[in-house]
Enzyme design. Structure first.
Site, mmCIF file in Angstrom:
data_model
loop_
_atom_site.group_PDB
_atom_site.id
_atom_site.type_symbol
_atom_site.label_atom_id
_atom_site.label_comp_id
_atom_site.label_asym_id
_atom_site.label_seq_id
_atom_site.Cartn_x
_atom_site.Cartn_y
_atom_site.Cartn_z
ATOM 1 N N ASP A 1 -7.829 16.643 -17.705
ATOM 2 C CA ASP A 1 -8.034 15.229 -18.005
ATOM 3 C C ASP A 1 -7.566 15.002 -19.436
ATOM 4 O OD1 ASP A 1 -9.042 12.705 -18.712
ATOM 5 O OD2 ASP A 1 -10.725 12.878 -17.322
ATOM 6 N N ARG B 1 0.813 -1.198 0.000
ATOM 7 C CA ARG B 1 0.000 0.000 0.000
ATOM 8 C C ARG B 1 0.859 1.266 0.000
ATOM 9 N NH1 ARG B 1 -3.135 1.816 4.316
ATOM 10 N NH2 ARG B 1 -2.896 -0.190 5.374
ATOM 11 N N LYS C 1 -7.944 3.325 -20.435
ATOM 12 C CA LYS C 1 -8.246 3.608 -21.832
ATOM 13 C C LYS C 1 -6.999 3.429 -22.710
ATOM 14 C CE LYS C 1 -12.330 4.770 -20.214
ATOM 15 N NZ LYS C 1 -12.183 4.925 -18.761
ATOM 16 N N TYR D 1 -16.254 13.690 -18.172
ATOM 17 C CA TYR D 1 -16.721 12.307 -18.063
ATOM 18 C C TYR D 1 -17.857 12.253 -17.039
ATOM 19 C CZ TYR D 1 -16.677 7.463 -16.433
ATOM 20 O OH TYR D 1 -17.049 6.205 -16.029
#
Length: 402
Positions: A195, A76, A220, A130
């Protein structure tokens, strides 16, 4: 971190071409290690017999957020495989650092939490974004408050507690483009987040235009094969340290296998984006001349994303494709098509969708690497299935460059 901590810092000029960086960044040490392919480290924890030294390294991370020196401690905090992907993406974006997350939404959430932790809870945002990004901001789920504006209104929308200005360019799904350099100037000392999922660093490097934070849904184009979920933020090292602390506290870590696949995806990113963009440009030319299509949206910088408004029933077009996959997401080697008002932006209020240019007849297509003639044949048949016999011929015959 205060707003002043985002003072612009110039990253070193790239010494290698983008295509070369895509292949070699994050892998520069492999020959020294006697390896050709990057290693995949799936460990969740790592042994240490020196508890005092381990405690000191954990204290250092808690204080600074810097990557721990020496061997890993716990997955982590950091992972060697995902760290390679972060290094490579930062190089491609021309940023000092990058921090990877479990998804694009986890990455955006971390940015919002990092700014809100300093009392800077107000966000200025430009639609369209988005759909889930829009919802996260509009619903205030993380305790933030948003002011929606157009690019010209950004400067007037800033407040003393504004921690972030957010824009997506080209935008999802209309492909509208913003003047990033002008927006960065309008932001003043407030960091501009861009973005860059649709453009990728192949077509656009927002840091060079004045943006201080660059967001990707790595799911993507960075992954490129529809088989990995991830998100990443490119920024300066100081903000990266805060993001690492948020990631550690919230647990939105990128799995090392995903990091491995994303690093592999970067190596072919320039080739994939350029090839798909060439096909997309040809499809745009044909769609713009088609009487069954009312309007085509395609950005000036190019790319492999197309949006178009049909005169017939868009749902029949979706149902009519056979080669193109009717599915959400984008950026894969195969072509995808979807109806934003029904799926990707369904969560956005209908009036906000319409004001953002997301009409009920708008379709969004992610162009893949198939042959252009095969794609056009499939689109042609689907458009015939969806065309309304009584629909008037649309006036415009040229693509709208949003």
């Amino acid at each position: 971190m205060t707003r002043d901590a985002f003072a612009s810092s110039s990253s070193p000029a790239p010494t290698r071409a983008l295509a070369t960086e895509a292949v070699h960044a994050g892998r520069d040490d492999l020959a020294e290690l006697g390896l050709h392919a990057p290693p995949l480290d799936l460990s969740t924890t790592y042994p240490s017999s020196d508890a005092r030294a381990e405690a000191a390294r954990i204290d250092e991370f808690a204080t600074t957020g810097a990557r721990p020196d020496g061997p890993p401690i716990y997955a982590r905090l950091d992972n060697p495989t995902t760290a390679r992907f972060e290094t490579a993406l930062a190089r491609l974006e021309g940023a000092e650092a990058a921090v990877a997350f479990a998804s694009g939404m986890a990455a955006l959430s971390a940015v919002l939490l990092a700014r809100a932790s300093q009392g800077l809870r107000h966000v200025v945002a430009v639609r369209p974004l988005y759909g889930c990004s829009d919802h996260l901001l509009d619903a205030g789920l993380l305790g933030t408050e948003v002011t929606w504006t157009d690019p010209a209104g950004v400067a007037d929308a800033l407040r003393p507690d504004t921690g972030l200005v957010m824009v997506e360019s080209p935008a999802n799904p209309t492909l509208a483009e913003a003047d990033i350099r002008a927006l960065a100037h309008a932001c003043g000392s407030v960091p501009l987040l861009v973005d860059n999922t649709f453009a990728t660093p192949v077509l656009q490097r927002p840091v060079e235009l004045g943006a201080r934070i660059v967001l990707h849904s790595a799911t993507k184009y960075l992954g490129g094969h529809g088989d990995v979920l991830g998100g990443v933020v490119a920024c300066d090292e100081e903000f990266a340290r805060t993001l690492r602390q948020v990631r550690f506290a919230t647990g939105g870590v990128l799995h090392p296998l995903a990091g491995y696949l994303l690093l592999r995806g970067l190596s072919t990113l320039p080739v994939r984006v350029r090839a798909a963009s060439a096909t997309a440009a040809e499809l745009v030319r044909r769609l713009a001349a088609d009487p069954r299509v009312e309007r085509v949206h395609y950005p000036r910088i190019g790319g492999a994303m197309i949006s178009f408004e049909v005169l017939g029933d868009p749902h029949d077009v979706i149902a009519g494709v056979r080669l193109i996959t009717p599915a959400v997401s984008l950026g894969s080697v195969d072509s995808l098509i979807q109806h934003p008002a029904s799926i990707s932006h369904r969560i956005v209020d209908p009036s906000d969708r319409r004001s953002g240019g997301i009409g009920d007849r708008l379709l969004r297509m992610s162009v893949g690497l198939e042959d252009v003639e095969d794609l056009w044949r499939d689109l042609d048949e689907a458009l015939s299935a969806g065309s309304a016999a009584t629909a008037p011929r649309r006036a415009a015959a040229e693509p709208v460059r949003a």
